[in-house]
Structures are given as structure tokens and as C-alpha cells.
Write an enzyme that holds these catalytic residues in place. Structure first.
Site, PDB file in Angstrom:
ATOM      1  CG  ASP A  82     -73.200  51.564 129.752  1.00 51.03           C
ATOM      2  OD1 ASP A  82     -73.853  50.548 130.058  1.00 51.03           O
ATOM      3  OD2 ASP A  82     -71.980  51.705 129.971  1.00 51.03           O
ATOM      4  CG  ASP A  99     -67.725  54.686 129.918  1.00 45.45           C
ATOM      5  OD1 ASP A  99     -67.429  54.116 130.985  1.00 45.45           O
ATOM      6  OD2 ASP A  99     -68.696  54.336 129.221  1.00 45.45           O
ATOM      7  CD  GLU A 109     -70.398  47.806 128.537  1.00 45.40           C
ATOM      8  OE1 GLU A 109     -70.405  46.676 129.081  1.00 45.40           O
ATOM      9  OE2 GLU A 109     -69.349  48.400 128.195  1.00 45.40           O
ATOM     10  CG  ASP A 120     -73.571  50.675 133.012  1.00 47.65           C
ATOM     11  OD1 ASP A 120     -73.815  51.878 132.918  1.00 47.65           O
ATOM     12  OD2 ASP A 120     -72.431  50.194 132.821  1.00 47.65           O
ATOM     13  CG  HIS A 156     -65.896  48.870 129.339  1.00 50.40           C
ATOM     14  ND1 HIS A 156     -67.063  48.309 129.807  1.00 50.40           N
ATOM     15  CD2 HIS A 156     -65.030  48.862 130.391  1.00 50.40           C
ATOM     16  CE1 HIS A 156     -66.923  47.977 131.080  1.00 50.40           C
ATOM     17  NE2 HIS A 156     -65.706  48.286 131.455  1.00 50.40           N
ATOM     18  CG  HIS A 158     -69.612  53.220 134.748  1.00 53.26           C
ATOM     19  ND1 HIS A 158     -70.559  52.361 134.247  1.00 53.26           N
ATOM     20  CD2 HIS A 158     -69.193  52.694 135.930  1.00 53.26           C
ATOM     21  CE1 HIS A 158     -70.719  51.351 135.091  1.00 53.26           C
ATOM     22  NE2 HIS A 158     -69.902  51.528 136.125  1.00 53.26           N
ATOM     23  CG  HIS A 167     -70.138  52.639 126.316  1.00 58.92           C
ATOM     24  ND1 HIS A 167     -70.800  53.293 127.331  1.00 58.92           N
ATOM     25  CD2 HIS A 167     -70.508  53.284 125.175  1.00 58.92           C
ATOM     26  CE1 HIS A 167     -71.524  54.272 126.823  1.00 58.92           C
ATOM     27  NE2 HIS A 167     -71.363  54.291 125.521  1.00 58.92           N
ATOM     28  CG  ASP A 223     -72.134  54.886 131.037  1.00 57.29           C
ATOM     29  OD1 ASP A 223     -72.184  54.111 131.992  1.00 57.29           O
ATOM     30  OD2 ASP A 223     -71.380  54.716 130.055  1.00 57.29           O
TER      31      ASP A 223
HETATM   32  N1  ARG Z   1     -68.808  51.214 129.784  1.00 56.68           N
HETATM   33  C1  ARG Z   1     -68.707  50.856 131.050  1.00 56.68           C
HETATM   34  N2  ARG Z   1     -69.597  50.055 131.576  1.00 56.68           N
HETATM   35  N3  ARG Z   1     -67.661  51.316 131.734  1.00 56.68           N
HETATM   36  C2  ARG Z   1     -67.341  50.972 133.085  1.00 56.68           C
HETATM   37  C3  ARG Z   1     -66.063  51.615 133.502  1.00 56.68           C
HETATM   38  C4  ARG Z   1     -65.692  51.285 134.889  1.00 56.68           C
HETATM   39  C5  ARG Z   1     -64.446  51.977 135.414  1.00 56.68           C
HETATM   40  N4  ARG Z   1     -64.616  53.388 135.486  1.00 56.68           N
HETATM   41  C6  ARG Z   1     -63.213  51.647 134.562  1.00 56.68           C
HETATM   42  O1  ARG Z   1     -62.558  52.519 134.076  1.00 56.68           O
HETATM   43  O2  ARG Z   1     -62.893  50.496 134.363  1.00 56.68           O
HETATM   44 MN    MN Z   2     -70.335  53.079 129.482  1.00 57.19          MN
HETATM   45 MN    MN Z   3     -71.518  52.085 132.277  1.00 56.61          MN
END
Ligand code: ARG
Ligand code: MN
Ligand code: MN
Length: 351
Positions: free
Chosen positions: A253, A149, A298, A255, A162, A147, A121, A145
Site C-alpha cells: 500500500d 486492513d 492506493e 500509504d 479496502h 493500516h 487495497h 501498509d
Molecule cells: N487500504 C487502506 N488504505 N485502508 C485504510 C483503512 C482505514 C480504516 N482502518 C478502515 O477500516 O476504514
Molecule cells: Mn491498505
Molecule cells: Mn493503508
């Protein structure tokens, strides 16, 4: 020869018009096989597995007005810039994203909706930047997402870039970053007011703080439960594009989908969106006629069994097709098709 056309009932004509949305027919596909924003290398194979699933062909089959051009994969030379504390592989990130931005800008200026296949990402810094540079009007971002990010190098506990792209893009967070050499081309011009999240369920504590302090529009899974996905997307669009005039950037994303729907991804979180909800989001975006660029990131084919990988890639393809007008109601035959070919008779099938 009988050139009689099939008469399309009025109700279907309405759908035809709806899904053959004039400005959403030219698509430019860009691959970014980048994996340095996190430690799991297989994510670089995302563009390949998604293309190998027949994406380009499937896109061009949506309807007769779709015109797909594959721009291939982005490559970059690494620029010698100094490392940044707690931003792993920073020089790669900065160098790759410059090329991503240039490519996306060119594709959007070519009059196409840019579909970028990641990669992790962190490439969204480049895709959003390129989209902004190509459009004279404002853009808004829908970030789908698990998350947020939204970490900076100071708040991230992983150092994985990411987990930081949204914080690099937001104007309101620019003071929280050190000077980033090799990133002068990227100006954080997008206001966080023009950003909405859908699907959140794994948010770090500093990210939570930022979301609350800045009043960021963020729909977590409990909002999807409370309101339903249709209302959530409508509310999100209403917040980030109240007048319906902006070019929409969707950063998707994989996920965001539940681990059962998309197991082959690096940071999967259970309790996520169903594929149906994921498709519904993109169908709704398509209907606005204002999708300007989309990232699908991702997908990591090195994670899980062959079945897991196929399931994940299939989900990604469904979500993408929905974004460009594929209808679950079924696609109409080409309007110019002569009637005698339907239903096909022995005589009409000439081998
Ligand atoms: N693009 C993603 N899948 N990001 C996941 C981030 C996970 C976590 N918040 C980190 O800063 O590492
Ligand atoms: Mn992401
Ligand atoms: Mn994510």
C-alpha cells in the site's frame, strides 16, 4: 570487427549474478482500476498514471533477462448478489475480485511474477487468491501498509472494504464473517501465521485486539526505529518463511510511505516509511528470489497538486523497480556489448 568483451571485475560479477536472479525475470503486469473499496474515485486511475510514467519500459531496462508482458486492465460484469451489511459496494467488490483472481492465477501459471497495479487495497483479496491457486506450495504474505486492513464488516467503523481484505484472507478469521454470496470461489486458506506487516501506524482498536490475540507478526514504525529496516525485513521473512521455501506475496500500500513521500493517496498517515526504507524492503525481497506476486495499490492521482501526484507515482515506480532487481549501485552494461562502444567515440556513434 573487434568483438572483445568488457572484462567484468570479479566483485561486480558477484553483483551481476545476484541481481540477474534467474526466476525473477519474467513479469506480468495487470491493472485493476477499481475504486469501490473506498469513497475516493481517483484511485481507479492508479494503473494508468503508473504505466504513463514509463513503468513497462523501465522494467525491461533493468537487465537483459527481464521479460515484461502487460496483460492490460481487468474488467468485470457485476454479478447480482445481495448487499452485505456494512460492506459498501459489496456486489462490485465480489465481482471484480473474481476476475482479479482469475487473471492473477493465469499470469502466475504462465510462469511470471504477477505485478498488480491498483486500484484500492480491496483488490488484494483477488490477487492473493489467484496467487494461492496458481502455486502448489504454500505462500506467505508481506503486507506493507500504514493500516492493518484487518476489519470485518462488524468491526469496521467506515464500511470501506479496502480496510477488510486481510480479514477476508485469513483462515483464523473465517468464523467472524457472515456467509458472503458471490464469494464462494474464495477460500480463506492462508494462515495468519504466514502473514507479516511492516509500516503500521494507524490501527483500529479491534484490529489491535486481533493482532494481539492471534499473535500476528506486525512491525510498526517504532520497530523500524528500534531495529532499522534491514533487521525488520529479515525478522519478518524469518517468521513467515523460516525455511525460505515459500512464494512471497507482497501487498504494498503506497500509504506505508510517509505522506511527504507519497501524498497522493486516500488515507495518508504522517510518520511513515521513507522512500529509502520502502525501496530497501523490495530490494531485500528481490534478493530472496522468491517473489511470486506484488500489488502496488492506493495511488490516487486526483489527490494533491501535480507535484504531489508526480512524487507519489515516482515513489511507486522506484519501489516496483527495486522489487524486480533494479540496483541503486547502478546497472551493468549488457555483457555482450563490444568494448569499442565504451566509452563512446565519434566513430562508434553512427547516426
Ligand atoms: N487500504 C487502506 N488504505 N485502508 C485504510 C483503512 C482505514 C480504516 N482502518 C478502515 O477500516 O476504514
Ligand atoms: Mn491498505
Ligand atoms: Mn493503508
Amino acid at each position: 570487427m573487434c568483438e572483445m568483451l568488457i572484462k567484468i571485475p570479479r566483485v561486480l560479477q558477484v553483483f551481476t549474478k545476484h541481481f540477474h536472479n534467474g526466476n525473477s525475470s519474467k513479469i506480468g503486469v495487470l491493472g485493476v482500476p477499481f475504486n469501490k473499496g473506498q469513497p475516493k474515485l481517483g484511485v481507479a486511475k492508479g494503473p494508468k498514471v503508473i504505466r504513463d510514467a514509463g513503468l513497462i519500459q523501465k522494467l525491461s531496462e533493468i537487465h537483459e533477462l527481464v521479460d515484461v508482458k502487460d496483460y492490460g486492465d481487468v474488467s468485470y460484469n457485476i454479478n447480482e448478489v445481495k448487499e452485505i451489511l456494512n460492506m459498501k459496494e459489496y456486489p462490485h467488490f465480489a465481482s471484480c475480485n473474481l476476475e482479479v483472481s482469475r487473471n492473477v492465477e493465469k499470469i502466475v501459471k504462465d510462469g511470471r511474477i504477477c505485478l498488480t497495479l491498483g486500484g484500492d487495497h480491496s483488490i488484494a483479496v483477488g490477487t492473493v487468491d489467484g496467487h494461492i491457486k496458481a502455486k502448489t506450495e504454500n505462500i506467505c504474505i508481506l503486507w506493507i501498509d500504514a493500516h492493518a486492513d484487518l476489519n470485518t464488516n462488524k468491526t469496521s467503523s467506515s464500511g470501506n472494504v479496502h480496510g477488510m481484505p486481510m480479514a477476508l484472507l485469513a483462515r483464523e478469521l473465517s468464523d467472524y464473517w457472515p456467509y458472503l454470496p458471490g464469494m464462494d470461489w474464495q477460500k480463506p486458506v492462508i494462515s495468519i501465521r504466514n502473514v507479516a506487516y511492516i509500516g503500521l501506524r494507524s490501527v483500529d482498536s479491534y484490529e489491535r485486539l486481533v493482532i494481539d490475540r492471534l499473535g500476528i507478526t506486525a512491525f510498526g514504525m517504532e520497530d523500524v526505529e528500534n531495529y532499522g529496516i534491514n533487521t525488520v525485513v529479515k525478522m519478518a521473512l524469518d517468521r513467515i518463511d523460516p525455511e525460505g521455501r515459500r512464494s512471497i506475496h507482497v501487498s504494498y500500500d503506497i500509504d506505508s510511505l510517509d505522506s511527504l513521500e507519497a501524498p497522493s493517496t486516500g488515507t495518508s498517515v504522517r510518520g511513515g516509511l521513507t522512500l529509502r526504507e520502502g525501496i530497501h524492503i523490495m530490494e531485500t525481497i528481490h534478493k530472496t528470489g522468491r517473489l511470486g506476486a506484488m500489488d502496488l495499490v492506493e495511488v490516487n492521482p486526483s489527490i494533491g497538486s501535480e507535484k504531489d501526484v508526480n512524487r507519489t507515482v515516482e515513489a511507486a515506480v522506484h519501489v516496483i523497480l527495486a522489487a524486480f532487481g533494479h540496483s541503486r549501485r547502478g546497472l551493468l552494461p549488457k555483457t555482450s556489448l563490444p568494448l569499442q562502444t565504451f566509452p563512446p567515440t565519434k566513430e562508434s556513434i553512427k547516426i
